[in-house]
Design a protein around this motif. Sequence first.
Motif, PDB file in Angstrom:
ATOM      1  N   ASP A 166       0.845  -1.227   0.048  1.00  0.00           N
ATOM      2  CA  ASP A 166      -0.009  -0.014   0.008  1.00  0.00           C
ATOM      3  C   ASP A 166       0.735   1.205   0.023  1.00  0.00           C
ATOM      4  O   ASP A 166       1.395   1.488   1.057  1.00  0.00           O
ATOM      5  CB  ASP A 166      -0.886  -0.086   1.225  1.00  0.00           C
ATOM      6  CG  ASP A 166      -1.989  -1.026   1.031  1.00  0.00           C
ATOM      7  OD1 ASP A 166      -2.009  -1.466   0.105  1.00  0.00           O
ATOM      8  OD2 ASP A 166      -2.621  -1.150   2.270  1.00  0.00           O
ATOM      9  N   GLY A 167       0.844   1.890  -1.080  1.00  0.00           N
ATOM     10  CA  GLY A 167       1.626   3.227  -1.118  1.00  0.00           C
ATOM     11  C   GLY A 167       3.060   3.322  -1.440  1.00  0.00           C
ATOM     12  O   GLY A 167       3.734   4.038  -1.722  1.00  0.00           O
ATOM     13  N   LEU A 168       3.615   1.986  -1.327  1.00  0.00           N
ATOM     14  CA  LEU A 168       5.291   1.829  -1.255  1.00  0.00           C
ATOM     15  C   LEU A 168       5.645   1.106  -2.547  1.00  0.00           C
ATOM     16  O   LEU A 168       5.006  -0.009  -2.973  1.00  0.00           O
ATOM     17  CB  LEU A 168       5.718   1.182   0.027  1.00  0.00           C
ATOM     18  CG  LEU A 168       7.165   0.841  -0.150  1.00  0.00           C
ATOM     19  CD1 LEU A 168       8.042   2.389   0.015  1.00  0.00           C
ATOM     20  CD2 LEU A 168       7.547  -0.072   0.499  1.00  0.00           C
ATOM     21  N   ALA A 169       6.441   1.342  -3.320  1.00  0.00           N
ATOM     22  CA  ALA A 169       7.085   0.423  -4.212  1.00  0.00           C
ATOM     23  C   ALA A 169       8.732   0.778  -3.924  1.00  0.00           C
ATOM     24  O   ALA A 169       9.097   2.001  -3.780  1.00  0.00           O
ATOM     25  CB  ALA A 169       6.855   0.852  -5.741  1.00  0.00           C
ATOM     26  N   MET A 170       9.476  -0.525  -3.995  1.00  0.00           N
ATOM     27  CA  MET A 170      10.953  -0.378  -3.863  1.00  0.00           C
ATOM     28  C   MET A 170      11.427  -1.567  -4.540  1.00  0.00           C
ATOM     29  O   MET A 170      10.789  -2.678  -4.738  1.00  0.00           O
ATOM     30  CB  MET A 170      11.488  -0.267  -2.547  1.00  0.00           C
ATOM     31  CG  MET A 170      11.041  -1.341  -1.521  1.00  0.00           C
ATOM     32  SD  MET A 170      11.766  -1.173   0.088  1.00  0.00           S
ATOM     33  CE  MET A 170      11.575  -2.622   0.593  1.00  0.00           C
ATOM     34  N   GLY A 171      12.614  -1.247  -5.282  1.00  0.00           N
ATOM     35  CA  GLY A 171      13.303  -2.363  -5.895  1.00  0.00           C
ATOM     36  C   GLY A 171      14.882  -2.048  -6.005  1.00  0.00           C
ATOM     37  O   GLY A 171      15.436  -1.209  -5.619  1.00  0.00           O
ATOM     38  N   THR A 172      15.319  -3.031  -6.564  1.00  0.00           N
ATOM     39  CA  THR A 172      17.026  -3.284  -6.650  1.00  0.00           C
ATOM     40  C   THR A 172      17.395  -3.801  -8.110  1.00  0.00           C
ATOM     41  O   THR A 172      16.731  -4.731  -8.639  1.00  0.00           O
ATOM     42  CB  THR A 172      17.568  -4.374  -5.426  1.00  0.00           C
ATOM     43  OG1 THR A 172      16.824  -3.839  -4.309  1.00  0.00           O
ATOM     44  CG2 THR A 172      18.737  -4.268  -5.860  1.00  0.00           C
ATOM     45  N   VAL A 173      18.366  -3.197  -8.609  1.00  0.00           N
ATOM     46  CA  VAL A 173      18.956  -3.958  -9.670  1.00  0.00           C
ATOM     47  C   VAL A 173      20.287  -4.205  -9.035  1.00  0.00           C
ATOM     48  O   VAL A 173      21.092  -3.559  -8.398  1.00  0.00           O
ATOM     49  CB  VAL A 173      19.335  -2.889 -10.971  1.00  0.00           C
ATOM     50  CG1 VAL A 173      17.804  -2.753 -11.545  1.00  0.00           C
ATOM     51  CG2 VAL A 173      19.985  -1.674 -10.501  1.00  0.00           C
ATOM     52  N   ARG A 174      20.738  -5.374  -9.307  1.00  0.00           N
ATOM     53  CA  ARG A 174      21.794  -6.459  -8.287  1.00  0.00           C
ATOM     54  C   ARG A 174      23.039  -6.373  -9.309  1.00  0.00           C
ATOM     55  O   ARG A 174      22.831  -7.113 -10.389  1.00  0.00           O
ATOM     56  CB  ARG A 174      21.336  -7.490  -7.743  1.00  0.00           C
ATOM     57  CG  ARG A 174      22.416  -8.095  -7.138  1.00  0.00           C
ATOM     58  CD  ARG A 174      21.678  -9.305  -6.435  1.00  0.00           C
ATOM     59  NE  ARG A 174      22.487  -9.914  -5.402  1.00  0.00           N
ATOM     60  CZ  ARG A 174      22.837 -11.461  -5.767  1.00  0.00           C
ATOM     61  NH1 ARG A 174      22.077 -12.302  -6.420  1.00  0.00           N
ATOM     62  NH2 ARG A 174      23.538 -12.028  -4.696  1.00  0.00           N
ATOM     63  N   LEU A 175      24.087  -6.060  -8.857  1.00  0.00           N
ATOM     64  CA  LEU A 175      25.343  -6.554  -9.422  1.00  0.00           C
ATOM     65  C   LEU A 175      25.811  -7.768  -8.186  1.00  0.00           C
ATOM     66  O   LEU A 175      26.275  -7.446  -7.279  1.00  0.00           O
ATOM     67  CB  LEU A 175      26.589  -5.469  -9.462  1.00  0.00           C
ATOM     68  CG  LEU A 175      27.800  -5.998  -9.863  1.00  0.00           C
ATOM     69  CD1 LEU A 175      27.935  -6.393 -11.335  1.00  0.00           C
ATOM     70  CD2 LEU A 175      28.761  -4.774  -9.690  1.00  0.00           C
ATOM     71  N   ALA A 176      25.780  -8.788  -8.721  1.00  0.00           N
ATOM     72  CA  ALA A 176      25.964 -10.384  -7.706  1.00  0.00           C
ATOM     73  C   ALA A 176      27.354 -10.340  -7.660  1.00  0.00           C
ATOM     74  O   ALA A 176      28.310 -11.070  -8.382  1.00  0.00           O
ATOM     75  CB  ALA A 176      25.471 -11.510  -8.375  1.00  0.00           C
TER      76      ALA A 176
END
Length: 664
Positions: free
Chosen positions: A42-52
């Motif tokens: 609800d109301g939040l979006a968060m994400g990651t692009v990852r260098l493993a």
Amino acid sequence: MCGIAGFLADPPLTGAPDEVITSMLSTIRHRGPDQAGYYLDDGLAMGTVRLAIVDPADGAQPMSDPTERYWICFNGEIYNHVELRAELEGLGRPFRTDHSDTEVALQAWIQWGPACFARFNGPFALAIRDTATGGLVLARDRYGKRPLYYAEHGGALLFASEAKAFGAFPGFRFELSPPDLASIYAVWTPLPDRTPFAGVRQLPMGCYLEAGGGRRSPRAYEELSFDVPGFDGTEPEAVAFVRESLRTAVELRLRSDVEVGVYLSGGLDSSVVTSLATQLSRHQVRTFSVAFRDKNFDESDSQLLVAEHLGTLHSALPVTGADIADNLPSAVYHAEVPAFRTSFVPMFLLSRHVRDAGIKTVLSGEGSDEAFLGYSLFRETMLRERWHGLTDAERRAGLATLHPELSHFGPAHQGHLLGLYQQFATERLPGLFSHELRYQNGRFAARLLASREDPFADLLDLVARAPGYQAMSAVQKAQWLEYKTLLPGFLLSTQGERVALAHSVENRCPFLDPAVVRAASAVNLRFDDGWNEKAVLKKAFRAELPQWTTDRPKQPYRAPGSEVFKEHRPDYLELLLSDAELGKLDFLDQRFARRLTDRVMASPAEDVSTKEDQAFVYLLTTAVLHRQFVLDGAGRNGGSAAPALDLKVTVDRRHAVRTGKEAR
């Protein structure tokens, strides 16, 4: 190493939040091409692009704890994650991965709250969501190695590793901020919480911010201080103490599931790191460096000497003035800030060379000069502080040692220098004594702006409010200013992290280990008078490095300046040469900008002063930044300005968490 982005909107964003977060992540996909994911509720979006780099198989993000109450998006490395995991497991914290440092960061937050951040040894920027309270916390490492930007827009809090991600948010538009530009020009870098963009802020180093249920200002979890107990042992014991602290720091930074290389400049600091890496690495160390075609800037002989002495597999990238001119716009796009010198462009090219060699992470020597008082700035501060008590001969002798690499500090110019230093032997800007001479060049550059507000007002306010600053010695104040401005604002970012991650390369800095910084503070000025810079550090590694490396005067890394644009005439130079294009930067003093441009373009390189060269590079990079972000809208349309890389997104979607409904 990764990039993070997201937003917290109250009320929740209308439309398709998954499309918005996907577009935001697309703009920073160069930071993490190996895996991407995002989390919605609800109301939040968060994400990651990852260098493993650590735990490639099980470290996918966003990551939750076993209860799925807490979720984390993490950018960085926790080098002491093995020790922290053992401590947390002893306290009963459950782990699902074998050795992911992201999971350690999350469990540490759950166990200790904000106090966990001071326990982390390593660079980081993170976002943690508490689904039970609806809270969101953002945090950044103590030295500002990893970037974290935030902005308020349309009732939403936006955050990201790079500001360009905000351009993908509906309705967001970039505008340059003249007051912040003035400060950047004067101080050489943004202040800890600033950017060149109106309404866009950085989370300062050593701070966290809690959002949800009302906005809060950033709060410090650790203050920068050099007030440590002095080393009370003998000089040989101090040498062993410094050596062991650095050995441990390098050993921790070799913890990786991929091969670790080294940036080798040929100077003392990178040579020390390379030497320790060859002793501790499981494989033959690969070293990388820039080799300039212009011999005035080239250090390839020193680099090869160290590489051959230590037995590394060395690779040097030749860089020409044309290379700098051709690649400056791309480097500016990733730096996201005007620059006062071109030295970040060769590092942009070097990181691409490293990536093409199959290396994802490198060690480097940044942070040594700040910790061990290696800059001439520190000797200059001591000289100016003692100026009134010195004889004329002592003043001349002191000046002769400050900048052996600069021709205008030679014997022929000593009369002028004596007069200049006499003027600056008394503090004029409260708390900024150490940097007042440097800031004269910045004051000249600030004349580029039509506004004539005091460009140092915000910095003066910062040092006036800094805990413990007024009680510091002049040299400690100089250190504090370096750690708060040039180090994070240029060396670790524009010339470091930003241009490295442009090509998916992580940069690790052993000299920024907190134990190394404390060790340096404990021994500085206790076994020398400050004029033989890094005396203890040199003695700690003299036996294993070529004598030339430890005995030669410091050679700062430099690159060709304004002359490369005059010689190679790139197309984007029309941003300054065309009155119509220059007029689009309506915040400039058009007359001053035109006079400066005309003088630089018409004069031989040797007739362009340092302050004019810096102001011209500022002007050109500002024009490029304005074109990319303000006129062309960097970040719009899902990051169309970014390199075309595949973005594989896995979705964890939690709608209406408070009602218990969940979808995956």
